[in-house]
Design a protein around this motif. Structure first.
Motif, mmCIF file in Angstrom:
data_model
loop_
_atom_site.group_PDB
_atom_site.id
_atom_site.type_symbol
_atom_site.label_atom_id
_atom_site.label_comp_id
_atom_site.label_asym_id
_atom_site.label_seq_id
_atom_site.Cartn_x
_atom_site.Cartn_y
_atom_site.Cartn_z
ATOM 1 N N GLU A 117 0.838 -1.204 0.000
ATOM 2 C CA GLU A 117 0.000 0.000 0.000
ATOM 3 C C GLU A 117 0.869 1.248 0.000
ATOM 4 O O GLU A 117 0.550 2.239 -0.685
ATOM 5 C CB GLU A 117 -0.915 0.000 1.221
ATOM 6 N N GLN A 118 1.945 1.210 0.758
ATOM 7 C CA GLN A 118 2.858 2.356 0.798
ATOM 8 C C GLN A 118 3.477 2.606 -0.573
ATOM 9 O O GLN A 118 3.639 3.758 -0.997
ATOM 10 C CB GLN A 118 3.956 2.090 1.835
ATOM 11 N N ILE A 119 3.799 1.539 -1.279
ATOM 12 C CA ILE A 119 4.365 1.681 -2.626
ATOM 13 C C ILE A 119 3.343 2.293 -3.578
ATOM 14 O O ILE A 119 3.676 3.159 -4.408
ATOM 15 C CB ILE A 119 4.851 0.317 -3.138
ATOM 16 N N GLU A 120 2.079 1.873 -3.468
ATOM 17 C CA GLU A 120 1.033 2.428 -4.334
ATOM 18 C C GLU A 120 0.871 3.932 -4.103
ATOM 19 O O GLU A 120 0.694 4.697 -5.060
ATOM 20 C CB GLU A 120 -0.291 1.710 -4.085
ATOM 21 N N VAL A 121 0.920 4.348 -2.843
ATOM 22 C CA VAL A 121 0.815 5.781 -2.542
ATOM 23 C C VAL A 121 2.028 6.521 -3.097
ATOM 24 O O VAL A 121 1.915 7.661 -3.584
ATOM 25 C CB VAL A 121 0.676 6.008 -1.025
ATOM 26 N N SER A 122 3.193 5.896 -3.041
ATOM 27 C CA SER A 122 4.413 6.517 -3.590
ATOM 28 C C SER A 122 4.281 6.713 -5.094
ATOM 29 O O SER A 122 4.729 7.728 -5.643
ATOM 30 C CB SER A 122 5.632 5.648 -3.274
ATOM 31 N N LYS A 123 3.653 5.751 -5.760
ATOM 32 C CA LYS A 123 3.418 5.909 -7.203
ATOM 33 C C LYS A 123 2.503 7.099 -7.469
ATOM 34 O O LYS A 123 2.682 7.838 -8.454
ATOM 35 C CB LYS A 123 2.782 4.631 -7.761
ATOM 36 N N ASP A 124 1.512 7.283 -6.604
ATOM 37 C CA ASP A 124 0.579 8.401 -6.761
ATOM 38 C C ASP A 124 1.307 9.732 -6.634
ATOM 39 O O ASP A 124 1.027 10.682 -7.377
ATOM 40 C CB ASP A 124 -0.521 8.289 -5.706
ATOM 41 N N ILE A 125 2.260 9.803 -5.714
ATOM 42 C CA ILE A 125 3.035 11.041 -5.549
ATOM 43 C C ILE A 125 3.854 11.334 -6.803
ATOM 44 O O ILE A 125 3.965 12.484 -7.250
ATOM 45 C CB ILE A 125 3.943 10.940 -4.310
ATOM 46 N N SER A 146 7.529 -0.704 -8.928
ATOM 47 C CA SER A 146 6.845 -1.940 -9.345
ATOM 48 C C SER A 146 7.703 -3.163 -9.043
ATOM 49 O O SER A 146 7.199 -4.215 -8.619
ATOM 50 C CB SER A 146 6.513 -1.877 -10.836
ATOM 51 N N ILE A 147 9.012 -3.031 -9.258
ATOM 52 C CA ILE A 147 9.930 -4.133 -8.932
ATOM 53 C C ILE A 147 9.926 -4.382 -7.425
ATOM 54 O O ILE A 147 9.949 -5.536 -6.965
ATOM 55 C CB ILE A 147 11.345 -3.819 -9.441
ATOM 56 N N ALA A 148 9.889 -3.295 -6.651
ATOM 57 C CA ALA A 148 9.836 -3.441 -5.185
ATOM 58 C C ALA A 148 8.575 -4.195 -4.764
ATOM 59 O O ALA A 148 8.608 -5.007 -3.831
ATOM 60 C CB ALA A 148 9.878 -2.063 -4.529
ATOM 61 N N GLU A 149 7.452 -3.926 -5.468
ATOM 62 C CA GLU A 149 6.214 -4.658 -5.178
ATOM 63 C C GLU A 149 6.380 -6.154 -5.434
ATOM 64 O O GLU A 149 5.920 -6.991 -4.647
ATOM 65 C CB GLU A 149 5.069 -4.110 -6.041
ATOM 66 N N GLU A 150 7.049 -6.478 -6.538
ATOM 67 C CA GLU A 150 7.271 -7.890 -6.854
ATOM 68 C C GLU A 150 8.160 -8.552 -5.807
ATOM 69 O O GLU A 150 7.948 -9.728 -5.446
ATOM 70 C CB GLU A 150 7.902 -8.015 -8.239
ATOM 71 N N ILE A 151 9.152 -7.816 -5.311
ATOM 72 C CA ILE A 151 10.031 -8.358 -4.266
ATOM 73 C C ILE A 151 9.238 -8.656 -3.007
ATOM 74 O O ILE A 151 9.377 -9.717 -2.389
ATOM 75 C CB ILE A 151 11.175 -7.367 -3.969
ATOM 76 N N ILE A 152 8.377 -7.706 -2.625
ATOM 77 C CA ILE A 152 7.554 -7.905 -1.424
ATOM 78 C C ILE A 152 6.605 -9.087 -1.614
ATOM 79 O O ILE A 152 6.403 -9.898 -0.701
ATOM 80 C CB ILE A 152 6.774 -6.625 -1.095
ATOM 81 N N SER A 153 6.029 -9.210 -2.801
ATOM 82 C CA SER A 153 5.119 -10.334 -3.073
ATOM 83 C C SER A 153 5.850 -11.664 -2.961
ATOM 84 O O SER A 153 5.308 -12.646 -2.417
ATOM 85 C CB SER A 153 4.499 -10.184 -4.463
ATOM 86 N N SER A 154 7.081 -11.714 -3.470
ATOM 87 C CA SER A 154 7.857 -12.959 -3.374
ATOM 88 C C SER A 154 8.211 -13.269 -1.919
ATOM 89 O O SER A 154 8.202 -14.434 -1.505
ATOM 90 C CB SER A 154 9.130 -12.857 -4.220
ATOM 91 N N GLU A 155 8.528 -12.233 -1.147
ATOM 92 C CA GLU A 155 8.825 -12.434 0.276
ATOM 93 C C GLU A 155 7.583 -12.951 1.013
ATOM 94 O O GLU A 155 7.678 -13.816 1.891
ATOM 95 C CB GLU A 155 9.297 -11.125 0.905
#
Length: 419
Positions: free
Chosen positions: A251-259, A316-325
């Motif tokens: 969620e934090q990453i999504e908000v960062s994309k919005d910024i 987006s890559i960070a999101e994929e890393i978190i999903s894999s974790e």
């Protein structure tokens, strides 16, 4: 009469202190309340409130008071002579009051508030995760104390039975039915039990001290630790706080994309300036004057060399890393739960066998008791059978507490409440 009342009060106070009880859930609550990192949750909220207040102040007008005095080597000169005019002074003075008011920035302030809130929730959830991980250590200490108490209880019962048997043996020795050495054998076993009880006392003291340290509370040796009645089922639904932490990070990453997207939008400001200086806006008037300027200012970075696109791809890559974790964590947790299930099933089977073993050992000891009284066997033979019985009882209690510990660990690993 007063003396009796004082004595009674002291006795009741001591009894209340001696009978203090503690449950496993109480230890969890004490850690959540007293452990140093637990204080961070409130501190993070306070910090977030202040940070958001600071961010929202970006909506307020910016007011600056400026003053300057200069001396320059040259000034503007007209190529013609103007009547009633004098050349400008090379020393100049100016004082201004500048006001800038943000009118539009694409919702960047609101987005900044959202990301601060998202960061705070993520940090608070990390605190929850850290506290949850302490529950496993609490379980080990708590059930260690329970096991020591059970061993102590069994040994005291064995000691009482030995005392009774020693009296019988003394009577048999007196009348010549039993050899005198038999009494010494039983006395030696009695000393051995007292030695083990001393070891248990110090082991329990150490475990209680460690539990007190971990929970940042005072737990005395007389505190009764209640054996938890764990309502257990084979619920495989994973409710660990780490999973929520992974979701909050995304969620934090999504908000960062919005910024990032809002940074690309135009920004509009209104500004005004009131001043007093020599010269004023009229450069040809060589005197102190008041003046003002008002206007609008727009800024739009129409091309940022794909900086925003690159930053978005990185997130987006960070999101994929978190999903894999997250998937890795779920897989490892499921493996742990499967192992714990097998351990629980095994202990249930072992405990059912313990009951049968104890019944047989009690029968054998009863037979040995009659044989000892009749001089058929020695005290050493009797002690062997007694030791087998109490080892079986100790093993049963050990397996029962191991089963409760396994259930408690299963619930913690699964993220479920104990009850």
């Amino acid at each position: 009469m007063k003396k009796c009342i004082v004595i009674l009060t002291l006795f009741l106070s001591f009894a209340s202190y001696a009978q203090q009880t503690l449950q496993l859930e109480d230890c969890y609550a004490l850690v959540d309340k007293n452990y140093p990192i637990a204080k961070q949750s409130d501190l993070l909220l306070q910090k977030s409130t202040l940070d958001i207040e600071t961010i929202n102040k970006g909506k307020l007008p910016k007011i600056d008071l400026n003053a300057q005095a200069t001396y320059q080597s040259d000034v503007i000169q007209l190529p013609i002579n103007v009547p009633n005019s004098s050349p400008l002074n090379k020393d100049q003075y100016r004082a201004t009051l500048d006001v800038n008011q943000l009118l539009y920035n694409g919702g960047l302030i609101a987005a900044s508030v959202k990301i601060k809130e998202a960061q705070t929730k993520t940090q608070q959830q990390q605190v929850t995760v850290n506290l949850h991980q302490l529950k496993g250590r609490i379980n080990q200490l708590y059930f260690s104390v329970l096991l020591l108490d059970e061993r102590k209880s069994i040994l005291i019962t064995k000691l009482e039975q030995l005392d009774s048997k020693i009296k019988e043996v003394k009577s048999g020795v007196k009348f010549g039915a039993i050899l005198p050495a038999s009494e010494k054998v039983l006395e030696a076993e009695k000393l051995k039990i007292k030695q083990v009880l001393t070891e248990i006392q110090f082991d329990k003291k150490r475990a209680i001290e460690n539990l007190s340290t971990l929970t940042f509370s005072t737990i005395n040796e007389n505190t009764i630790l209640k054996n938890p009645k764990i309502e257990f089922d084979w619920n495989d639904e994973n409710s660990r706080p780490e999973l929520k932490l992974f979701d909050l990070q995304n969620e934090q990453i999504e908000v960062s994309k919005d910024i990032i997207s809002k940074n690309k939008l135009p920004k509009i400001n209104a500004f005004g300036q009131a001043g007093y200086g020599n010269p004023g806006l009229n450069m040809l008037d060589n005197s102190f004057q008041t003046y003002y300027i008002v206007g609008l200012k727009a800024n739009w970075n129409v091309f940022d060399w794909n900086k925003s696109k690159t930053e978005t791809e990185s997130l987006s890559i960070a999101e994929e890393i978190i999903s894999s974790e997250k998937e890795t964590f779920k897989l490892n947790t499921n493996l742990q739960l499967q192992e714990m299930k097998n351990e629980i099933k095994k202990l249930n089977e072992v405990i059912s066998t313990d009951i049968e073993i104890i019944a047989l050992r009690e029968y054998i000891l009863k037979s040995s008791d009659a044989q000892l009284r009749n001089g058929v066997i020695t005290a050493s033979d009797y002690l062997v059978e007694m030791t087998h019985l109490y080892e079986a009882k100790t093993n049963q209690k050990l397996h029962e507490i191991q089963l409760d510990l396994a259930k408690a660990n299963y619930k913690i690993t699964n993220g479920s409440p104990i009850n």
